[in-house]
Design a protein around this motif. Structure first.
Motif, PDB file in Angstrom:
ATOM      1  N   PHE A 125       0.839  -0.929   0.001  1.00  0.00           N
ATOM      2  CA  PHE A 125       0.028   0.176   0.137  1.00  0.00           C
ATOM      3  C   PHE A 125       0.906   1.049   0.047  1.00  0.00           C
ATOM      4  N   GLY A 126       1.951   1.320   0.868  1.00  0.00           N
ATOM      5  CA  GLY A 126       2.830   2.585   0.917  1.00  0.00           C
ATOM      6  C   GLY A 126       3.472   2.704  -0.424  1.00  0.00           C
ATOM      7  N   CYS A 127       3.793   1.683  -1.186  1.00  0.00           N
ATOM      8  CA  CYS A 127       4.655   1.970  -2.416  1.00  0.00           C
ATOM      9  C   CYS A 127       3.746   2.187  -3.430  1.00  0.00           C
ATOM     10  N   GLY A 157       8.317   5.987   7.663  1.00  0.00           N
ATOM     11  CA  GLY A 157       7.701   4.681   8.291  1.00  0.00           C
ATOM     12  C   GLY A 157       8.359   3.654   7.656  1.00  0.00           C
ATOM     13  N   LEU A 158       8.476   3.927   6.104  1.00  0.00           N
ATOM     14  CA  LEU A 158       8.868   2.730   5.359  1.00  0.00           C
ATOM     15  C   LEU A 158      10.087   2.376   5.711  1.00  0.00           C
ATOM     16  N   VAL A 159      11.095   3.425   6.049  1.00  0.00           N
ATOM     17  CA  VAL A 159      12.581   3.387   6.437  1.00  0.00           C
ATOM     18  C   VAL A 159      12.507   2.664   7.680  1.00  0.00           C
ATOM     19  N   TYR A 160      11.723   2.850   8.790  1.00  0.00           N
ATOM     20  CA  TYR A 160      11.670   2.343   9.910  1.00  0.00           C
ATOM     21  C   TYR A 160      11.282   1.051   9.945  1.00  0.00           C
ATOM     22  N   LEU A 175      11.637  -6.052  -1.245  1.00  0.00           N
ATOM     23  CA  LEU A 175      11.837  -5.576  -2.407  1.00  0.00           C
ATOM     24  C   LEU A 175      10.683  -6.062  -3.326  1.00  0.00           C
ATOM     25  N   LEU A 176      10.550  -7.456  -3.416  1.00  0.00           N
ATOM     26  CA  LEU A 176       9.627  -7.977  -4.382  1.00  0.00           C
ATOM     27  C   LEU A 176       8.262  -7.074  -4.232  1.00  0.00           C
ATOM     28  N   MET A 177       7.784  -7.122  -2.968  1.00  0.00           N
ATOM     29  CA  MET A 177       6.459  -6.217  -2.476  1.00  0.00           C
ATOM     30  C   MET A 177       6.394  -4.793  -3.100  1.00  0.00           C
ATOM     31  N   ALA A 178       7.823  -4.224  -3.110  1.00  0.00           N
ATOM     32  CA  ALA A 178       7.813  -2.849  -3.288  1.00  0.00           C
ATOM     33  C   ALA A 178       7.673  -2.642  -4.912  1.00  0.00           C
ATOM     34  N   ALA A 180       5.878  -4.925  -6.510  1.00  0.00           N
ATOM     35  CA  ALA A 180       4.605  -5.352  -6.858  1.00  0.00           C
ATOM     36  C   ALA A 180       3.614  -3.791  -6.616  1.00  0.00           C
ATOM     37  N   GLY A 181       4.060  -3.110  -5.576  1.00  0.00           N
ATOM     38  CA  GLY A 181       3.500  -1.727  -5.388  1.00  0.00           C
ATOM     39  C   GLY A 181       3.437  -0.678  -6.238  1.00  0.00           C
ATOM     40  N   ILE A 182       4.811  -0.554  -6.928  1.00  0.00           N
ATOM     41  CA  ILE A 182       5.144   0.452  -8.003  1.00  0.00           C
ATOM     42  C   ILE A 182       4.294  -0.117  -9.244  1.00  0.00           C
ATOM     43  N   ALA A 183       4.424  -1.260  -9.604  1.00  0.00           N
ATOM     44  CA  ALA A 183       3.481  -1.679 -10.700  1.00  0.00           C
ATOM     45  C   ALA A 183       2.119  -1.561 -10.595  1.00  0.00           C
TER      46      ALA A 183
END
Length: 319
Positions: A125-127, A157-160, A175-178, A180-183
């Motif tokens: 969701f964040g990405c 929050g993401l960094v933490y 990284l894989l979920m990031a 997915a979020g960008i896509a």
């Protein structure tokens, strides 16, 4: 998860914006509330179903993705069958959007081989939101002070959440979920504001389904499943994949598009803040996971930051 495509948090999810020229007569508030609640549950359930399926020996990630995309395409086709929109299905959607949809689906599944339900949904969701905001910045949009504060808070929050430590999620899965979020964010931006989103979403699913089947074939031939068992699927694993595709994706998107008739753009984005929370609760109830203090604090930072961005945009639109 296409015209005015939803953004998971599922949200599935989860996302779409309602066009500025909203219809003068909206549906009853009670109907909108029920539809929105069902849609948010559907988007969160995508994370729960995927994690439940891949947490054990029920199914591999490639098989889950292929079944999810194919059953989602079938459900959307059935929903359009006999309607005027079905006549335009062959021309609806496009291959680039379908590529983003496929990339989201496969990286989403691979990420949940390692991530817990709540942290996966929060990263996704964040990405999604941050990638869409980033594209707006590249296109020349200039945030105000409140929006900048929200972006910094969400980024912190993401960094933490990902900072190395005992409670940090695995780097590879994150990284894989990031990705997915960008896509999904790019997929949503391509479909935002289209007049008839359901046929476009169905067209994109129909195009993405062969990509999922192709990945299944390649994974089987080259043994790229990441599992000692290779390609495998039990009856329960197949059922979870079909539920994710047909119910929480295909039917969930249709419910969301119906809910959008009664929601403004800011409201539509704001309600999706609930999806990672619902997903985390589902992980506790149905997958036997626990919620860490790090996840709770990161959720407050990320979701609070995104809420500030939405608040800032709403204030700017009024002036």
């Amino acid at each position: 998860p296409a015209a005015r495509s939803p953004q998971p948090i599922d949200r599935d999810h989860r996302m779409s914006r309602k066009p500025a020229s909203a219809p003068a007569h909206r549906q009853p508030l009670g109907t909108t509330l029920i539809l929105t609640t069902l849609a948010m549950i559907a988007f969160a359930a995508n994370s729960v179903l995927c994690r439940a399926a891949l947490d054990g020996p029920d199914i591999d990630a490639a098989s889950f993705t292929a079944l999810r995309l194919a059953s989602g395409a079938l459900m959307l086709w059935l929903l359009l069958r006999g309607k005027a929109g079905a006549q335009r299905l062959a021309a609806a959607g496009d291959w680039l959007s379908a590529g983003y949809l496929y990339l989201y689906a496969i990286t989403f599944s691979l990420a949940y081989l390692q991530l817990a339900t709540g942290s996966g949904a929060l990263i996704l969701f964040g990405c999604v939101q941050l990638s869409m905001i980033g594209v707006s910045l590249l296109r020349g949009e200039r945030p105000g002070g409140i929006e900048w504060a929200g972006l910094l808070l969400a980024g912190a929050g993401l960094v933490y959440l990902l900072w190395p430590g005992l409670a940090a999620p695995p780097v590879g899965g994150a990284l894989l979920m990031a990705v997915a979020g960008i896509a999904w964010g790019l997929y949503s931006l391509r479909g935002r504001g289209a007049a008839d989103p359901l046929p476009s979403t169905a067209g994109n699913f129909l195009r993405a389904a062969p990509l999922g089947l192709g990945t299944l074939l390649i994974a089987g031939l080259l043994d790229l499943t990441g599992s000692d068992a290779g390609l495998h699927a039990s009856a329960s694993g197949i059922a979870l994949a079909l539920a994710s595709g047909a119910l929480t994706s295909g039917l969930g998107y249709a419910i969301w598009y119906a809910a959008l008739r009664g929601l403004g753009a800011t409201s539509a984005a704001s309600v999706q803040l609930s999806v990672p929370v619902i997903a985390a609760l589902g992980g506790v109830l149905f997958v036997g996971e626990s919620v860490s203090l790090r996840l709770l604090l990161a959720s407050l930072l990320i979701l609070g930051g995104i809420a500030l961005v939405l608040l800032g945009r709403e204030r700017q639109s009024r002036h």
